[in-house]
Design an enzyme around this catalytic site. Structure first.
Site, PDB file in Angstrom:
ATOM      1  N   CYS A  34      29.496  -4.471 -40.058  1.00  0.00           N
ATOM      2  CA  CYS A  34      29.308  -4.461 -38.607  1.00  0.00           C
ATOM      3  C   CYS A  34      27.955  -3.875 -38.231  1.00  0.00           C
ATOM      4  CB  CYS A  34      30.386  -3.613 -37.927  1.00  0.00           C
ATOM      5  SG  CYS A  34      32.088  -4.132 -38.201  1.00  0.00           S
ATOM      6  N   ASP A 438     -12.065  -2.234 -23.083  1.00  0.00           N
ATOM      7  CA  ASP A 438     -11.572  -3.122 -22.027  1.00  0.00           C
ATOM      8  C   ASP A 438     -11.769  -2.488 -20.660  1.00  0.00           C
ATOM      9  OD1 ASP A 438      -9.705  -5.563 -21.364  1.00  0.00           O
ATOM     10  OD2 ASP A 438      -8.903  -3.847 -20.248  1.00  0.00           O
TER      11      ASP A 438
END
Length: 489
Positions: A34, A438
């Site tokens: 699981c 940037d």
């Protein structure tokens, strides 16, 4: 993490979904494995065995839980922020390389012997490349069984199985159900139409999709990408033919509609869509580091779980990054759209306005730079990049070495630090890429009272490592640029 038994037991007891994909819980008393978050998982700790992959569970003889579907959980974040042999191998396995080229092909792409790859994967994942590919084939088969009306024989070969018998045996072994029973259990959710698949792409919360889908929509290349009816749509250049995907964000997953010429391309298409949307990220780990900075903490609290918009095609993004040097978003889209219309492969889109695949390096190698409406210096940069990609001296794929790719990019004329870091962030997938030069990053830093010069900001950003690409998303999100707003919101 699976080796830390106490931590795994605590995660299972609290049903903590953050650990889905990090490890799997196999129960010796039931023979079932699981997710850690499975609501039906209540065994005694002494009956739990923790394994690092679904393939390892299956190889050990455990069957997948029918309730939590552990094989469909989010991928491990380990492959998202690592660039070593195992991480690169896992990205290639997810893209279907083992099914297409075999283990020798996988090893050749990685630059190692097949024996070395086998040994490394077994040591870390408890399963070799064949077992990992088998687990993926089983998951692909289940998706096609439950979401299409295709005959089982077609599904078997589309999933990569060599025979119908092997398909039937594998599905029965992994899911404890025959393929026909899987389809009946799906409750009539299958959609008609060969080649069309609808599925949910799982993710880890929290999830803030604004900048992710806003960026993709605002920079969409005409004919290759579009925003339509609440979904980001684009063409996909897949191993066996073109495809089209529509992706819509929802709070707990991303709705994905795929139209494929060849259903064999389903694993590759899913892998590339997950990579595009950065769905295997671990936002808790990222935001914990970034929120420790008092200047970033308010941004993280306001919109936790931002992702890095990436790409479905690394070479495509590199070309688009060069086209976008020192021009507006609109101008970059126009340049890219012209290339796609002139050199891209035409596609049919019955559901929208997509017309072409973005051209690959081989097609772009034939372009006449004099026909490009851009400065001569940028034409030279573009042709140099295309030649390096087409000639194989620059590799930007899932199997690429990040440091080597950065070095090769920096050697090309006209490729400066900004271009290198943007390509590293969005094409290579380096979570620590940081385009410090940037303009948007520098303006946001200055507005927050952070150092604005590249050298000083780099020093200040050391505390954000290894998640500076995510810090960049939070900084960019302080502006009102369209990339930060999802259309229709």
């Amino acid at each position: 993490m699976h080796a830390d038994r106490d931590r795994c037991v605590r995660a299972v007891r609290s049903r903590d979904a953050r650990f889905d994909g990090w490890f799997f819980t196999a129960v010796t008393s039931t023979g079932i494995y699981c997710r850690p978050s499975c609501p039906a998982l209540t065994p005694r700790p002494e009956n739990m065995v923790f394994l690092p992959s679904a393939a390892a569970c299956q190889q050990a003889g455990f069957r997948a839980c029918k309730r939590c579907r552990p094989d469909a959980s989010s991928g491990s974040p380990e492959w998202n922020h690592r660039a070593d042999l195992v991480a690169r191998a896992m990205r290639l396995v997810a893209d279907g390389v083992v099914d297409r080229e075999g283990v020798p092909g996988l090893a050749a792409r990685l630059g190692y012997s097949a024996r070395q790859v086998e040994r490394q994967l077994n040591a870390e994942l408890g399963a070799g490349p064949l077992a990992l590919a088998r687990a993926q084939r089983a998951q692909t088969a289940r998706l096609l069984v439950e979401t299409t009306t295709l005959p089982m024989a077609d599904i078997a070969f589309a999933s990569g199985f060599s025979s119908i018998r092997t398909f039937n045996e594998t599905v029965q072994e992994v899911y404890a159900l025959a393929p026909s029973a899987l389809r009946a259990r799906a409750g009539g959710t299958a959609e008609p139409g060969a080649g069309t698949v609808r599925l949910r792409l799982p993710l880890r919360g929290p999830f803030t999709p604004d900048n992710l889908f806003g960026h993709l929509a605002a920079t969409a290349v005409p004919g290759v990408e579009e925003w339509r009816d609440g979904a980001y749509r684009r063409t996909l250049d897949l191993p066996h033919g073109p495809g089209i995907v529509a992706l819509s964000p929802l709070p707990e997953y991303v709705d994905c509609r795929l139209r494929l010429r060849e259903l064999r391309d389903l694993p590759a298409a899913i892998s590339r869509c997950r990579r595009l949307l950065d769905l295997d990220a671990d936002p808790e780990a990222v935001d914990t580091v970034l929120a420790a900075d008092p200047d970033l903490a308010p941004l993280v609290r306001k919109a936790p779980g931002r992702r890095v918009p990436r790409t479905t095609d690394e070479a495509e993004f590199a070309v688009r990054a060069v086209l976008g040097q020192q021009v507006s978003t609109a101008a970059a889209r126009t340049h890219a759209g012209r290339l796609a219309a002139s050199y891209g492969t035409p596609v049919e889109d019955p559901d929208g306005g997509l017309t072409h695949l973005f051209p690959g390096p081989a097609a772009l190698a034939a372009l006449d730079p004099e026909q490009l409406a851009m400065p001569r210096s940028r034409r030279r940069t573009l042709t140099g990049l295309v030649d390096a990609l087409a000639g194989g001296t620059l590799a930007l794929g899932a199997d690429s070495d990040w440091d080597l790719a950065r070095a090769r990019l920096a050697e090309l004329p006209g490729i400066g630090p900004w271009t290198v870091e943007v390509i590293a962030m969005r094409a290579l997938g380096d979570p620590d890429a940081f385009p410090v030069t940037d303009l948007g990053v520098r303006q946001a830093a200055e507005a927050l009272g952070l150092p604005a010069t590249p050298a000083a900001l780099t020093r200040r950003a050391a505390a954000w490592r290894p998640w500076r690409a995510y810090a960049t998303q939070y900084l960019w999100a302080t502006s009102t640029h369209p990339i930060n707003v999802m259309p229709g919101s």
